[in-house]
Enzyme design. Sequence first.
Site, short mmCIF file in Angstrom:
data_model
loop_
_atom_site.label_atom_id
_atom_site.label_comp_id
_atom_site.label_asym_id
_atom_site.label_seq_id
_atom_site.Cartn_x
_atom_site.Cartn_y
_atom_site.Cartn_z
N LYS A 13 0.84 -1.22 0.00
CA LYS A 13 0.00 0.00 0.00
C LYS A 13 0.86 1.26 0.00
CE LYS A 13 -1.79 -0.88 4.06
NZ LYS A 13 -1.12 -2.14 4.38
N ARG A 88 -9.08 1.85 8.91
CA ARG A 88 -8.63 0.50 9.20
C ARG A 88 -9.68 -0.30 9.97
NH1 ARG A 88 -2.84 0.95 9.08
NH2 ARG A 88 -1.92 -1.11 9.24
N ARG A 127 11.82 -6.33 4.29
CA ARG A 127 11.63 -4.88 4.19
C ARG A 127 12.66 -4.15 5.04
NH1 ARG A 127 6.04 -1.88 5.23
NH2 ARG A 127 6.05 -3.10 7.14
N ARG A 160 11.87 -2.74 10.63
CA ARG A 160 10.92 -2.12 11.56
C ARG A 160 10.65 -3.04 12.73
NH1 ARG A 160 5.88 0.20 8.15
NH2 ARG A 160 4.71 -1.01 9.66
N ARG A 171 -0.28 -9.01 13.36
CA ARG A 171 -0.84 -7.93 12.52
C ARG A 171 -1.76 -8.50 11.44
NH1 ARG A 171 4.39 -5.00 10.60
NH2 ARG A 171 2.98 -3.69 9.39
P1 AP5 Z 1 4.99 -1.61 1.74
O1 AP5 Z 1 4.63 -0.74 0.58
O2 AP5 Z 1 5.86 -1.05 2.80
O3 AP5 Z 1 3.67 -2.29 2.33
P2 AP5 Z 1 2.47 -1.68 3.18
O4 AP5 Z 1 1.24 -2.35 2.69
O5 AP5 Z 1 2.51 -0.20 3.16
O6 AP5 Z 1 2.89 -2.27 4.58
P3 AP5 Z 1 2.90 -1.65 6.06
O7 AP5 Z 1 3.52 -2.68 6.94
O8 AP5 Z 1 3.50 -0.28 6.08
O9 AP5 Z 1 1.42 -1.60 6.31
P4 AP5 Z 1 0.75 -1.66 7.64
O10 AP5 Z 1 -0.62 -1.35 7.19
O11 AP5 Z 1 0.85 -2.87 8.45
O12 AP5 Z 1 1.58 -0.61 8.49
P5 AP5 Z 1 1.33 0.90 8.83
O13 AP5 Z 1 2.61 1.59 8.76
O14 AP5 Z 1 0.15 1.46 8.07
O15 AP5 Z 1 5.66 -2.96 1.13
C1 AP5 Z 1 6.10 -4.00 1.97
C2 AP5 Z 1 7.44 -4.57 1.44
O16 AP5 Z 1 7.21 -5.19 0.18
C3 AP5 Z 1 8.50 -3.50 1.19
O17 AP5 Z 1 9.76 -4.05 1.48
C4 AP5 Z 1 8.37 -3.19 -0.31
O18 AP5 Z 1 9.58 -2.74 -0.83
C5 AP5 Z 1 7.96 -4.56 -0.85
N1 AP5 Z 1 7.08 -4.48 -2.01
C6 AP5 Z 1 6.06 -3.60 -2.22
N2 AP5 Z 1 5.43 -3.86 -3.38
C7 AP5 Z 1 6.05 -4.96 -3.90
C8 AP5 Z 1 5.83 -5.74 -5.07
N3 AP5 Z 1 4.85 -5.47 -5.95
N4 AP5 Z 1 6.64 -6.83 -5.27
C9 AP5 Z 1 7.63 -7.14 -4.40
N5 AP5 Z 1 7.90 -6.42 -3.27
C10 AP5 Z 1 7.10 -5.36 -3.02
O19 AP5 Z 1 0.84 0.79 10.36
C11 AP5 Z 1 1.71 0.34 11.36
C12 AP5 Z 1 0.94 0.26 12.68
O20 AP5 Z 1 0.43 1.58 13.02
C13 AP5 Z 1 -0.30 -0.64 12.67
O21 AP5 Z 1 0.05 -1.99 12.93
C14 AP5 Z 1 -1.14 0.00 13.79
O22 AP5 Z 1 -0.66 -0.38 15.06
C15 AP5 Z 1 -0.85 1.49 13.62
N6 AP5 Z 1 -1.84 2.15 12.75
C16 AP5 Z 1 -1.59 2.76 11.56
N7 AP5 Z 1 -2.73 3.26 11.04
C17 AP5 Z 1 -3.72 2.96 11.92
C18 AP5 Z 1 -5.12 3.19 11.92
N8 AP5 Z 1 -5.75 3.83 10.91
N9 AP5 Z 1 -5.84 2.75 12.98
C19 AP5 Z 1 -5.24 2.10 14.01
N10 AP5 Z 1 -3.91 1.82 14.06
C20 AP5 Z 1 -3.15 2.26 13.02
#
Ligand code: AP5
Length: 214
Positions: A13, A88, A127, A160, A171
């Site tokens: 994402k 979310r 990652r 991370r 998660r």
């Molecule tokens: P990446 O693009 O980093 O994936 P992502 O979907 O953004 O993953 P996140 O882990 O950042 O999402 P998340 O939703 O768990 O975490 P967030 O930071 O929002 O890609 C992943 C890897 O794959 C990378 O290495 C990339 O290079 C690689 N890649 C990408 N595309 C690829 C492809 N096509 N082919 C191969 N490789 C590829 O949230 C973290 C925490 O914050 C949550 O757990 C929660 O505790 C809190 N939080 C955040 N938002 C909220 C909310 N709205 N409500 C409550 N808690 C929240």
Amino acid sequence: MKIIMLGAPGAGKGTQAKKLAAKYDIPHISTGDIFRANIKKGTELGTKAKVYMDQGLLVPDELVVDLVVDRFKEPDCQQGYVLDGFPRTIPQAKALDEALAKSGDAVEYAIDVDVPDANIISRMAGRRACINCGGTYHVETIPPKQEGICDVCGGELVLREDDKPETVEKRLKVYHEQTQPLIEYYQGKNILKSVDGTKDLELVFKDIIDIVEA
Ligand code: AP5
């Protein structure tokens, strides 16, 4: 253009949201990045959020919704935004709809980046995130030019805290229980679009562009 990116943790994402934001010159609003920035600065919000994030749990809705709704009021959001990691939960989605409806507005696309759980664990283990600008890489599929160093800002790349396999499993469980129901929610509003997130990242991006420019 108002776009929501949906998908499991590690589905890509953030990677796609950044590319979309750059292409259409609109802000990329990532609640995860906002929390991580607050943790780094040692704010009260960061301290509260860290307790949940480290366990792979969601931060409570009441700490998230106002933060995002306030962000929409910034001048750079006039032409739209890409939301990454928000909403979310169903209550967050409803709060978003209500906040936008006040100005006669609505989200145009909810794009689900679909990646099976089996692919997620290895993606997360590989990652690396920049401690300075938050840029993301993957040690095998999207490596930086110089190992351990961010191409963009020269910051250090680290695994991370919440990307350790045991936290990723938690998660994913939380995703299926609390976030996946949003797919049906946005299907019901006729704005859900799905892309195959297992493809090469440029092909995923092309599929998304085809959707928003159709
Ligand atoms: P990446 O693009 O980093 O994936 P992502 O979907 O953004 O993953 P996140 O882990 O950042 O999402 P998340 O939703 O768990 O975490 P967030 O930071 O929002 O890609 C992943 C890897 O794959 C990378 O290495 C990339 O290079 C690689 N890649 C990408 N595309 C690829 C492809 N096509 N082919 C191969 N490789 C590829 O949230 C973290 C925490 O914050 C949550 O757990 C929660 O505790 C809190 N939080 C955040 N938002 C909220 C909310 N709205 N409500 C409550 N808690 C929240």
